[in-house]
Design an enzyme around this catalytic site. Sequence first.
Site, PDB file in Angstrom:
ATOM      1  CD  GLU A  14      -1.792   8.159   1.037  1.00 18.26           C
ATOM      2  OE1 GLU A  14      -1.879   9.410   1.130  1.00 18.26           O
ATOM      3  OE2 GLU A  14      -2.764   7.430   0.849  1.00 18.26           O
ATOM      4  CB  SER A 174      -2.219   4.630   3.232  1.00 15.59           C
ATOM      5  OG  SER A 174      -1.708   4.778   1.938  1.00 15.59           O
ATOM      6  CE1 TYR A 247       2.260   1.414   0.423  1.00 19.49           C
ATOM      7  CE2 TYR A 247       1.292   2.671   2.220  1.00 19.49           C
ATOM      8  CZ  TYR A 247       1.230   2.183   0.940  1.00 19.49           C
ATOM      9  OH  TYR A 247       0.150   2.449   0.154  1.00 19.49           O
ATOM     10  NE  ARG A 286      -2.768  -2.855  -4.906  1.00 14.70           N
ATOM     11  CZ  ARG A 286      -2.433  -1.958  -3.978  1.00 14.70           C
ATOM     12  NH1 ARG A 286      -1.353  -1.234  -4.068  1.00 14.70           N
ATOM     13  NH2 ARG A 286      -3.208  -1.792  -2.923  1.00 14.70           N
ATOM     14  CD  GLU A 301      -8.262   1.179  -1.870  1.00 13.31           C
ATOM     15  OE1 GLU A 301      -8.485   2.386  -2.016  1.00 13.31           O
ATOM     16  OE2 GLU A 301      -7.188   0.740  -1.415  1.00 13.31           O
ATOM     17  CG  ASN A 303      -5.212   1.327  -4.435  1.00 14.94           C
ATOM     18  OD1 ASN A 303      -5.369   2.102  -3.514  1.00 14.94           O
ATOM     19  ND2 ASN A 303      -5.424   0.032  -4.296  1.00 14.94           N
TER      20      ASN A 303
HETATM   21  N1  LIG Z   1     -15.012  -4.502   4.465  1.00 13.14           N
HETATM   22  C1  LIG Z   1     -13.822  -4.939   4.837  1.00 13.14           C
HETATM   23  N2  LIG Z   1     -13.667  -6.181   5.358  1.00 13.14           N
HETATM   24  C2  LIG Z   1     -12.463  -6.634   5.776  1.00 13.14           C
HETATM   25  N3  LIG Z   1     -11.327  -5.913   5.709  1.00 13.14           N
HETATM   26  C3  LIG Z   1     -11.404  -4.667   5.205  1.00 13.14           C
HETATM   27  C4  LIG Z   1     -12.641  -4.124   4.739  1.00 13.14           C
HETATM   28  N4  LIG Z   1     -12.415  -2.871   4.318  1.00 13.14           N
HETATM   29  C5  LIG Z   1     -11.099  -2.646   4.489  1.00 13.14           C
HETATM   30  N5  LIG Z   1     -10.486  -3.722   5.026  1.00 13.14           N
HETATM   31  C6  LIG Z   1      -9.045  -3.814   5.355  1.00 13.14           C
HETATM   32  O1  LIG Z   1      -8.537  -2.487   5.414  1.00 13.14           O
HETATM   33  C7  LIG Z   1      -7.562  -2.243   4.397  1.00 13.14           C
HETATM   34  C8  LIG Z   1      -7.732  -0.864   3.803  1.00 13.14           C
HETATM   35  O2  LIG Z   1      -8.991  -0.719   3.190  1.00 13.14           O
HETATM   36  P1  LIG Z   1      -9.175  -0.164   1.710  1.00 13.14           P
HETATM   37  O3  LIG Z   1     -10.643  -0.112   1.452  1.00 13.14           O
HETATM   38  O4  LIG Z   1      -8.349  -0.964   0.749  1.00 13.14           O
HETATM   39  O5  LIG Z   1      -8.665   1.329   1.821  1.00 13.14           O
HETATM   40  P2  LIG Z   1      -7.234   2.035   1.714  1.00 13.14           P
HETATM   41  O6  LIG Z   1      -6.240   1.028   1.202  1.00 13.14           O
HETATM   42  O7  LIG Z   1      -7.488   3.141   0.755  1.00 13.14           O
HETATM   43  O8  LIG Z   1      -6.967   2.529   3.085  1.00 13.14           O
HETATM   44  C9  LIG Z   1      -7.792  -3.356   3.399  1.00 13.14           C
HETATM   45  O9  LIG Z   1      -6.582  -3.614   2.717  1.00 13.14           O
HETATM   46  C10 LIG Z   1      -8.264  -4.506   4.279  1.00 13.14           C
HETATM   47  O10 LIG Z   1      -7.170  -5.139   4.916  1.00 13.14           O
HETATM   48 MG   LIG Z   2      -6.453  -0.486  -0.215  1.00 11.38          MG
END
Ligand SMILES: Nc1ncnc2c1ncn2[C@@H]1O[C@H](COP(=O)(O)OP(=O)(O)O)[C@@H](O)[C@H]1O
Ligand SMILES: [Mg+2]
Length: 344
Positions: A14, A174, A247, A286, A301, A303
């Site tokens: 990132e 990300s 982004y 967030r 998650e 952030n």
């Molecule tokens: N269990 C889930 N069900 C549906 N969509 C998911 C799920 N986990 C992740 N996502 C999708 O993937 C994106 C990234 O996952 P996230 O856990 O927020 O990790 P990061 O943002 O750190 O990559 C989320 O914003 C969502 O759109």
């Molecule tokens: Mg995320």
Amino acid sequence: MARILVLMGGDAPEREISLKSGRAVAKAVARNGHDVWAVDISFRHKNSMPPANIPPPDPEAILTCSPMTLPYWLTALKPDVVFPILHGGYGEDGTLQAMLELFQVRYASPPPLACQLAMNKIQFKRLLIAEGIPTPEFCVVDGDEFERDPELALDKVEHAIGYPCVVKPSSQGSTIGASVVNHPDRKALREALAEAFHYDPEALIERKIIGKEITVAVLGSKGKAKALPVIEIVPKTGDFFDFKTKYTPGMADHRIPPSISDDAQQRAKEIAVKVHNLLGCRTVTRTDMMVDSDENIFVLELNAIPGMTEVSLVPDAAKTSGISFEALMEILLEEALQTPLRGW
Ligand SMILES: Nc1ncnc2c1ncn2[C@@H]1O[C@H](COP(=O)(O)OP(=O)(O)O)[C@@H](O)[C@H]1O
Ligand SMILES: [Mg+2]
């Protein structure tokens, strides 16, 4: 007037977004009347010692340091507060924060333990479950376990979670290294796991939640922690919120207010504050969540160092509640200044 060091860049994937966030933060803090030095920290700037004569504060002049030379920069600049605007890697996982604590320098981010727990999605989810906070069902596959007997590891995932599922490396942001496997397909599941192991020795496999994606920023700490308005994220392409969509301005819409009930918004805010405090966060975080068709909320998650560009979610949520970008920076600065330094 305070002396501020804005650290940006870093060595995580990132990096580019961090440089954008860092530049925006440096300029806003300077507009508030503070002395700002903007420094790109990266191992690529190997021997970047501070010059004998420190340049005057200028948010537009990007100086360079490396994690190895950071202590010298701290000694030379004597900042009142460091803004670690680094997404991913050592800047968001608590390592940099621990270093600043060791050198007794105040900083505007959550503390080391909160950052570490937020960065490790598996430990984070274990903590949520212990506290009864809803998060998608999951199982964990270890890289060694997968290498030893991939078929057995796939059986385990199919039995525990099944399809559709989302496969993620435990410690990445990300959407890097993450995949969705929508339909029963062992080959695709195997590839998704192999991809996740490029980034982390542990993979997290979650049930995919079909529904809306929301995010809630929380400002402050403990009893004073307050949720900002809920934002719904509506990607314009595909159904997976990937790095590019997140982004690229215009690729995802921020919907405020979101298309969920007032009751669901209230619950989302309460959950976000609870998660923020559970980890021991301060300043601003967030929390990303999914909302299914029955308006059940699932935490994905937290952030610890959310994006801070002009198009980012947290500044947008703040603006909606009448807090300008500059005012947001001042709130973060005040909280950092009031946080007592640890004695050793
Ligand atoms: N269990 C889930 N069900 C549906 N969509 C998911 C799920 N986990 C992740 N996502 C999708 O993937 C994106 C990234 O996952 P996230 O856990 O927020 O990790 P990061 O943002 O750190 O990559 C989320 O914003 C969502 O759109
Ligand atoms: Mg995320």
